[in-house]
Motif scaffolding. Sequence first.
Motif, PDB file in Angstrom:
ATOM      1  N   ASP A  75      10.270  -3.509   5.947  1.00 45.11           N
ATOM      2  CA  ASP A  75       9.470  -3.922   4.804  1.00 45.11           C
ATOM      3  C   ASP A  75       9.904  -3.085   3.602  1.00 45.11           C
ATOM      4  O   ASP A  75       9.743  -1.859   3.614  1.00 45.11           O
ATOM      5  CB  ASP A  75       7.995  -3.702   5.116  1.00 45.11           C
ATOM      6  N   GLN A 116       8.651  -2.497   0.736  1.00 43.70           N
ATOM      7  CA  GLN A 116       7.597  -1.667   0.145  1.00 43.70           C
ATOM      8  C   GLN A 116       7.332  -0.427   0.995  1.00 43.70           C
ATOM      9  O   GLN A 116       7.132   0.659   0.470  1.00 43.70           O
ATOM     10  CB  GLN A 116       6.312  -2.477  -0.024  1.00 43.70           C
ATOM     11  N   GLN A 117       7.362  -0.599   2.299  1.00 47.19           N
ATOM     12  CA  GLN A 117       7.137   0.534   3.198  1.00 47.19           C
ATOM     13  C   GLN A 117       8.305   1.515   3.111  1.00 47.19           C
ATOM     14  O   GLN A 117       8.094   2.724   3.082  1.00 47.19           O
ATOM     15  CB  GLN A 117       6.946   0.058   4.627  1.00 47.19           C
TER      16      GLN A 117
END
Length: 180
Positions: A106, A108-109
């Motif tokens: 991910d 964003q992660q």
Amino acid sequence: MATEQALLQRARRYELQALAEIYDCYSPGLYRYAMRLMGNEDLAEECVAETFNRFLNTLKGGRGPERYLQAYLYRIAHNWITDYYRRQPPPTLHLEPERLQNPGADPQQVLAQQMDRERVRDALRLLTPDQRQVVVLKYLEDWDNQEIAEAVNKQVGAVKALEHRALRSMRRLLMKEEVI
């Protein structure tokens, strides 16, 4: 691996097998230590190379540790890193490309994790060199207080005090950043 003192005696005679054993045993940990503090593979490799170069020069000069080889090598690496930061501003850290290439990650992660690492690394840089070394050896290298005391050439009580002040400073620095 042979006992540390026997290995050091052989190293003082420049026995290649002893020097190779020392390098093989300690270079991975020194690399991790430098990588955590510097965040740059090339600089971490340079730190390890310079650490062993200085160690060999010390042996060549008839000096060097009688015992506590690991602590001695980490002290050399710590001094090199401290000198590096005194000479230059901290390097700019970038996202790790191998994480971005993972299609299942991910973004964003990955970005949040990288930003957290950068914040912690920045907070570490604001500590005194002794505080920084204690925190890295204790929490990232998983050394006990006695081993750290030998590496920084201080009493165990002084190591505990450095750790306490360092953690308090880091907490204050990291909490301050979250408010902004």
